[in-house]
Design a protein around this motif. Structure first.
Motif: not given
Length: 374
Positions: A159-188
């Protein structure tokens, strides 16, 4: 295009309006991508005022013939013109559907991948986080992700997040949070597609575990956002990108700018609503008090002390906004200044106060949102 440097020999199968088809083929050829284009009669167009703007989704009046694809690794997107029947060892599927994965008529999960006749040895679903919201308020996003795995046979849901990063779901484990990485500009525009492409490469082709693949996909998006750059570089070139630390609060942004003309009022409104869509709380004197800010200056300054960042719209800036910038910096509150058409000499005082200067609207919102989370 994103993967042309990492995965030579990648092929694109797509639909395109007949007036654009030759351009699509030529552009892909320039990146070494073999394009198989089914030409259609209708010109389906998305238009944007800026990369965060919302536009109606065009709907074709005639369904194009389905695409049938087989291969070792396939990245498949939901399409307006028709559908793709995919058979592959590993498939990354982005349904590209609207606000939910649920059919609004039946309330049931829309099993679009299997319904298309597609089959995968291993399947990864990549969606936006809001698509994991269930009509049943008792269900959490993890419950929806588990349903996708069960009903569609997916190995992983990202599941991608609006501001960057994501949550990863595998099996019945709680999701792993992936951080957003910064950039100087943002082209969505296209950022989600780049994420899917990078994930398909690292998880599908290189067979990294899904968490590592999603992390590299998030880094690839930051690289792309910072100047709209393609193709994406190899993993070793992405290691030094700074991660956005997880916020301990939602963040509250003070929004200030002139409102004396229709265009300036439109900009205030647009900034207000798009910041909310990014997940920020927003305080705007214009939206709270209207045009009588002078009578409520004390209330505005009091509200500023409760905010964690200030976004100042500097084009045609007024004395009130300049005063608020000074108060914010004196108290250590981060300030982001949007300056699309402001002379460098007029920005000197803001630069001297160590304000962040953004040259485009979307980057200003992105940087204000991140600043509010520090």
């Amino acid at each position: 295009m994103a993967l042309s440097g990492l995965s030579p020999g990648t092929a694109l199968h797509t639909y395109a309006y007949k007036g654009w088809a030759a351009d699509v083929r030529a552009t892909m050829a320039a990146f070494g991508v073999d394009a198989h284009v089914i030409e259609i009669e209708e010109e389906l167009v998305f238009e944007y005022y800026h990369p965060l703007s919302k536009d109606r989704v065009p709907h074709p009046t005639v369904a194009a013939p389905d695409i049938e694809i087989s291969g070792d690794v396939v990245l498949s997107f939901g399409m307006l013109e028709g559908s793709a029947a995919v058979t592959a060892k590993r498939v990354v599927y982005d349904p590209q559907s609207g606000s939910s994965l649920y059919d609004p008529k039946t309330g049931r999960l829309n099993t679009a991948f299997l319904a298309s006749g597609s089959r995968a040895g291993e399947l990864a679903y990549v969606v936006r986080d809001y698509m994991l919201v269930s009509p049943d308020p008792a269900q959490e996003p993890m419950d929806v992700a588990t349903d996708i795995m069960s009903e569609e046979g997916a190995t992983v849901v990202v599941a991608r997040h609006a501001i960057g990063g994501a949550s990863v779901y595998v099996g019945d484990m709680r999701p792993t949070r992936i951080p957003a990485y910064r950039s100087d500009t943002w082209f969505k525009i296209g950022a989600g597609d780049v994420f899917c492409a990078a994930f398909a490469y690292y998880w599908g082709e290189l067979r990294l575990d899904p968490v590592a693949a999603a992390d590299l996909a998030a880094r690839s998006v930051a690289y792309f956002n910072d100047g709209h750059r393609l193709p994406i570089p190899p993993a070793e070139a992405l290691q030094d990108l700074p991660a956005q630390p997880p916020g301990t609060h939602r963040g509250r942004i003070f929004l200030s700018g002139p409102s004396g003309t229709l265009s300036r009022r439109w900009l205030l409104d647009e900034a207000y609503w798009r910041l909310k869509e990014l997940g920020s709380e927003v305080f705007s004197p214009f939206h709270e008090f209207g045009d009588v800010l002078g009578d409520r200056a004390a209330d505005a300054l009091a509200a500023l002390t409760d905010c964690t960042a200030l976004l100042a719209l500097a084009d045609g800036s007024d004395a009130g906004t300049s005063t608020l910038i000074g108060h914010a910096r004196a108290s250590g509150t981060p300030v982001v200044v949007l300056a699309e058409a402001v002379a460098a000499a007029d920005l000197a005082v803001h630069v001297g106060m160590r304000c962040e200067i953004a040259q485009d609207f979307t980057s200003a919102l992105y940087r204000a949102h991140l600043a509010s989370l520090r």
